[in-house]
Enzyme design. Structure first.
Site, PDB file in Angstrom:
ATOM      1  N   SER A  96      -3.320  -3.981   5.968  1.00 33.03           N
ATOM      2  CA  SER A  96      -3.642  -3.729   4.324  1.00 33.03           C
ATOM      3  C   SER A  96      -1.980  -3.850   3.542  1.00 33.03           C
ATOM      4  O   SER A  96      -2.027  -3.941   2.453  1.00 33.03           O
ATOM      5  CB  SER A  96      -3.442  -2.099   3.955  1.00 33.03           C
ATOM      6  OG  SER A  96      -4.826  -1.727   4.317  1.00 33.03           O
ATOM      7  N   LYS A  99      -2.814  -6.086   0.390  1.00 26.44           N
ATOM      8  CA  LYS A  99      -3.071  -5.394  -0.795  1.00 26.44           C
ATOM      9  C   LYS A  99      -1.976  -5.747  -1.784  1.00 26.44           C
ATOM     10  O   LYS A  99      -2.378  -5.711  -3.114  1.00 26.44           O
ATOM     11  CB  LYS A  99      -3.436  -4.012  -0.878  1.00 26.44           C
ATOM     12  CG  LYS A  99      -4.686  -3.714  -0.097  1.00 26.44           C
ATOM     13  CD  LYS A  99      -4.907  -2.189  -0.137  1.00 26.44           C
ATOM     14  CE  LYS A  99      -6.135  -1.860   0.564  1.00 26.44           C
ATOM     15  NZ  LYS A  99      -6.049  -1.578   1.805  1.00 26.44           N
ATOM     16  N   SER A 141      -3.966   2.758  -0.334  1.00 22.78           N
ATOM     17  CA  SER A 141      -4.432   1.703   0.213  1.00 22.78           C
ATOM     18  C   SER A 141      -6.074   1.782   0.326  1.00 22.78           C
ATOM     19  O   SER A 141      -6.802   1.691   1.441  1.00 22.78           O
ATOM     20  CB  SER A 141      -3.951   1.717   1.943  1.00 22.78           C
ATOM     21  OG  SER A 141      -3.739   0.546   2.413  1.00 22.78           O
ATOM     22  N   LYS A 194       4.593  -0.831   1.174  1.00 22.16           N
ATOM     23  CA  LYS A 194       3.200  -0.794   1.584  1.00 22.16           C
ATOM     24  C   LYS A 194       2.870  -0.812   2.945  1.00 22.16           C
ATOM     25  O   LYS A 194       3.652  -1.581   3.709  1.00 22.16           O
ATOM     26  CB  LYS A 194       2.594  -2.425   1.267  1.00 22.16           C
ATOM     27  CG  LYS A 194       1.125  -2.355   1.397  1.00 22.16           C
ATOM     28  CD  LYS A 194       0.327  -1.600   0.405  1.00 22.16           C
ATOM     29  CE  LYS A 194      -1.006  -0.990   0.713  1.00 22.16           C
ATOM     30  NZ  LYS A 194      -1.276  -0.219   1.803  1.00 22.16           N
TER      31      LYS A 194
END
Length: 305
Positions: A62, A65, A119, A226
């Site tokens: 992820s 993203k 997420s 993140k």
């Protein structure tokens, strides 16, 4: 396609880096980390404080993203526009659990926020669906933006990070952190602890929480964050944070254990503030050492081929 301001930003980094006051770097021998691929960089001076397997291409889960957000924001689409949740153009999303109902409606800005902070995979997929030209154009622009940022060892196959074909390196992801710093929306979303959102058609409310619990700690000053995880990628974390009077970029890829990536970040903080990180737990260290040994064997085999 990538925004011209990104190129200007990297030119400015060279200038700022040449003027930044140098700090004395801690001893790298006193930093023990569980992550297989690592890069720690002073974003003001440009000095790399520590790196390991920084050019080894790996699945990034992820962390993807962040690029999903940049491509969305570069398109200048209205963040207040309500858009339906859609996943049908992302085949890997079939049978993936989510609390969000397909077809329910949410403002694009909120969709972006929960994709980054919590997420949320359905949210990330939706951003691609609602892009001019649809998902194919969205993925094309993810890869064009990576190329424009000189992320030469990076490729994107879809916007969520579930695909193991979304691949990059610690070195390339450091460029992504620096680029993401240009977007206040990314900073606000990724360092927030919680967001309550109200969907329509049907109307329902859900609370979303940051997947990085370090944002809740008073002794952390995080600007961008993140996390990522798949079985292929392992535990991953990228950060922009201020530690020991340094503005740092941190990339941690592929560690074993539910919280090991966060523990690695804590070890980096301890190393910078106290001079020593402390040891990695035995299980996480065995996983790291086995992965690094496998990488070394693969490199040796390639050199002999």
């Amino acid at each position: 396609m990538h925004n011209l301001t990104l190129r200007l930003f990297f030119l400015s980094l060279l200038f700022v880096g040449s003027l930044a006051k140098a700090h004395s770097a801690p001893d790298p021998a006193k930093l023990d980390l569980a992550s297989v691929s690592v890069m720690i960089k002073d974003l003001d001076s440009g000095e790399v404080l520590f790196q390991r397997n920084e050019n080894q291409q790996k699945s990034i889960a992820s962390i993807t993203k962040l690029m999903t957000a940049i491509v969305t924001l570069d398109a200048k689409l209205p963040l207040k526009e309500s858009i339906p949740i859609q996943v049908e153009q992302v085949p890997i999303m079939r049978n993936v659990f989510s609390r969000i109902r397909i077809g329910s409606v949410l403002p694009r800005g909120d969709v972006l926020n929960i994709a980054l902070m919590s997420s949320e995979n359905r949210a990330a997929a939706t951003l691609g669906h609602r892009y001019p030209g649809g998902m194919r154009s969205f993925i094309e622009n993810m890869n064009l933006t990576a190329k424009g940022l000189s992320m030469s060892n990076t490729a994107f196959d879809e916007p969520t990070g579930l695909s193991e074909k979304n691949r990059s390196t610690a070195s390339d992801l450091m460029r992504l952190i620096e680029a993401a710093s240009l977007y206040p929306e990314v900073e606000r979303a990724t360092k927030a602890s919680k967001k309550d959102v109200v969907f329509k058609k049907p109307r329902y409310a859900l609370a979303f929480f940051n997947t990085n619990t370090l944002v809740n700690k008073d002794n952390w000053n995080i600007q961008i964050s993140k996390t990522g995880y798949t079985d292929e990628a392992g535990r991953c974390l990228v950060l922009k944070a201020r530690i020991a009077d340094r503005n740092l970029g941190i990339v941690l890829l592929d560690s074993y254990g539910k919280r090991t990536h966060l523990a690695d970040a804590q070890r980096i903080k301890r190393w910078l503030e106290k001079g020593s990180s402390g040891p990695v737990p035995e299980g996480a260290a065995r996983y790291r050492d086995a992965k690094i040994a496998a990488l070394s064997s693969h490199k040796n085999a390639d050199s002999l081929a």
